[in-house]
Design a protein around this motif. Structure first.
Motif, short mmCIF file in Angstrom:
data_model
loop_
_atom_site.label_atom_id
_atom_site.label_comp_id
_atom_site.label_asym_id
_atom_site.label_seq_id
_atom_site.Cartn_x
_atom_site.Cartn_y
_atom_site.Cartn_z
N UNK A 125 34.36 61.53 27.41
CA UNK A 125 33.70 62.20 28.48
C UNK A 125 34.14 63.22 28.71
N UNK A 126 35.48 63.22 30.04
CA UNK A 126 36.08 63.35 30.73
C UNK A 126 37.10 64.25 30.53
N UNK A 127 37.23 65.26 29.19
CA UNK A 127 36.97 66.30 28.70
C UNK A 127 36.27 67.49 28.78
N UNK A 128 34.93 66.91 28.57
CA UNK A 128 34.17 67.86 28.81
C UNK A 128 34.24 67.50 30.04
N UNK A 129 34.90 67.14 31.12
CA UNK A 129 33.49 67.15 32.74
C UNK A 129 33.40 68.08 33.22
N UNK A 130 32.83 69.23 33.35
CA UNK A 130 32.33 70.62 34.52
C UNK A 130 33.56 70.63 35.54
N UNK A 131 34.24 69.63 36.53
CA UNK A 131 35.30 69.91 36.84
C UNK A 131 36.39 70.57 36.48
N UNK A 132 36.68 69.87 35.19
CA UNK A 132 37.85 70.34 34.29
C UNK A 132 37.63 72.44 33.73
N UNK A 169 47.36 66.05 41.24
CA UNK A 169 46.45 66.21 41.26
C UNK A 169 45.54 65.69 42.22
N UNK A 170 44.34 65.89 41.49
CA UNK A 170 43.19 66.11 43.13
C UNK A 170 41.90 65.15 41.71
N UNK A 171 41.38 64.87 42.56
CA UNK A 171 40.52 63.52 43.00
C UNK A 171 39.33 64.20 43.06
N UNK A 172 38.80 64.07 41.75
CA UNK A 172 36.91 64.87 41.81
C UNK A 172 35.94 63.76 40.99
N UNK A 173 34.97 63.93 40.89
CA UNK A 173 33.75 63.47 39.73
C UNK A 173 33.29 64.20 39.31
N UNK A 180 29.33 58.19 35.53
CA UNK A 180 29.65 59.71 36.66
C UNK A 180 30.98 58.73 36.18
N UNK A 181 32.07 59.24 36.27
CA UNK A 181 33.17 58.73 36.45
C UNK A 181 34.04 59.84 37.57
N UNK A 182 35.32 58.65 38.15
CA UNK A 182 36.08 59.53 39.32
C UNK A 182 37.53 59.78 38.28
N UNK A 183 37.77 60.62 38.36
CA UNK A 183 39.33 61.01 37.63
C UNK A 183 39.88 61.92 38.74
N UNK A 184 40.72 62.65 38.17
CA UNK A 184 41.93 63.07 38.63
C UNK A 184 42.32 64.19 37.84
N UNK A 185 42.30 65.83 38.43
CA UNK A 185 42.25 66.81 37.60
C UNK A 185 43.71 67.61 37.34
N UNK A 186 44.53 67.99 36.78
CA UNK A 186 46.12 68.64 37.22
C UNK A 186 45.91 69.69 36.20
N UNK A 187 46.61 70.85 36.67
CA UNK A 187 46.80 72.16 36.75
C UNK A 187 48.32 72.23 36.25
N UNK A 188 48.64 72.32 34.97
CA UNK A 188 50.78 72.65 35.18
C UNK A 188 50.74 73.60 35.48
N UNK A 189 51.52 74.31 36.79
CA UNK A 189 52.36 75.64 37.20
C UNK A 189 51.06 75.65 38.62
N UNK A 190 50.32 74.79 38.49
CA UNK A 190 49.48 75.56 39.52
C UNK A 190 49.14 74.77 40.68
N UNK A 191 48.41 75.21 41.14
CA UNK A 191 48.48 74.47 42.65
C UNK A 191 46.33 73.99 42.85
N UNK A 192 46.48 72.64 42.61
CA UNK A 192 45.37 72.41 41.92
C UNK A 192 44.20 72.28 43.22
N UNK A 200 32.66 71.37 44.84
CA UNK A 200 31.49 70.57 44.63
C UNK A 200 31.65 68.81 44.06
N UNK A 201 33.22 68.97 43.38
CA UNK A 201 33.04 67.85 42.82
C UNK A 201 33.94 66.96 43.14
N UNK A 202 34.33 67.51 44.78
CA UNK A 202 35.77 66.17 44.76
C UNK A 202 34.82 65.47 45.47
N UNK A 203 35.24 63.70 44.65
CA UNK A 203 34.71 62.55 44.54
C UNK A 203 35.02 61.83 46.29
#
Length: 257
Positions: A125-132, A169-173, A180-192, A200-203
């Motif tokens: 589910x997480x790999x398909x999250x709209x936030x990512x 890491x940025x905490x998102x829904x 619905x899950x709480x998760x964290x998004x990370x963009x290596x080399x970039x400021x997430x 709109x996805x912030x948890x």
């Protein structure tokens, strides 16, 4: 068959915008995906022989052997993967952008048709999250987007086992298929934290400081020298109130009302 659940680290990855490519490009991207993941795993010392892999066309679900510490999926592995993808994309080949979900928990490793269990479902589910997806759409230069579960963040990132620091890491829904899950998004080399499209996805109803804490009244969150705040919570101080929009200023610069 062993039907007892086992605690395992797992990852799920998927090629971004795969369905928009023609047949030839899809074939090339599949080949590059497998080759670069194997290369990154080797560079991080994760091995490959004991991986339990379930291919899914434009991605793969992998259960790692019990000897691999889950925290090793971050840091050297994601760094090596990003570098490998960047090098691939520097050549005249179809551009590869990857979404990667990292999780750990008890699952049935050897099920009749895969590895059943709610943690395996959560990884998918997480790999398909709209936030990512939104993060990758917003940051065009990013070739790798990583999302980790709330428990993985708490158990490994938050405990200082190495890898990217917690403030990357940025905490998102993540809401996928009525779950619905709480998760964290990370963009290596970039400021997430500098991606307003993730607001709109912030948890927690707005950007928080490191470790998910609410910024105190009258202050903003500082990330890499930039200041963030006011996107969906009230920040007051100095006679000014800010709400309902992003405020981005440099250190020493007062935000305008």
């Amino acid at each position: 068959m062993n039907d007892d659940p086992q605690y395992r680290a797992m990852l799920t990855y998927d090629i971004e915008d795969y369905s928009q490519r023609n047949n030839t490009d899809q074939y090339a991207l599949q080949s590059a995906m497998i080759r670069l993941l194997d290369l990154a795993a080797g560079a991080a010392g994760l091995g490959l022989l004991d991986w339990k892999r379930q291919q899914q066309g434009d991605g793969e679900f992998v259960v790692l052997p019990p000897a691999i510490h889950p925290a090793r999926l971050l840091g050297p592995f994601t760094d090596a993967l990003r570098q490998a993808i960047d090098a691939h994309n520097a050549s005249p080949q179809p551009r590869l952008r990857l979404r990667l979900a990292i999780h750990a928990g008890p699952i049935h490793v050897d099920g009749p048709a895969g590895s059943p269990g709610r943690h395996a479902v959560e990884s998918g589910r997480l790999v398909n999250a709209d936030a990512l997806r939104a993060a990758l759409r917003a940051v065009k230069d990013a070739n790798l987007g990583v999302i980790i579960s709330d428990t993985f963040y708490t158990d490994y990132v938050g405990q200082g086992y190495g890898g990217p620091p917690a403030d990357q890491f940025r905490r998102i829904k993540a809401k996928v298929k009525q779950q619905e899950y709480v998760a964290y998004v990370h963009l290596p080399g970039h400021n997430v934290h500098a991606v307003p499209e993730l607001g709109e996805f912030d948890a927690d109803g707005g950007e928080k400081a490191v470790h998910g804490e609410q910024p105190p009244q009258g202050r903003q969150v500082s990330v890499d020298g930039d200041w963030y705040g006011g996107n969906s919570y009230n920040v007051s101080g100095g006679g000014n109130n800010f709400a309902g929009r992003d405020i981005i200023t440099k250190p020493g610069q007062k935000p305008s009302p």
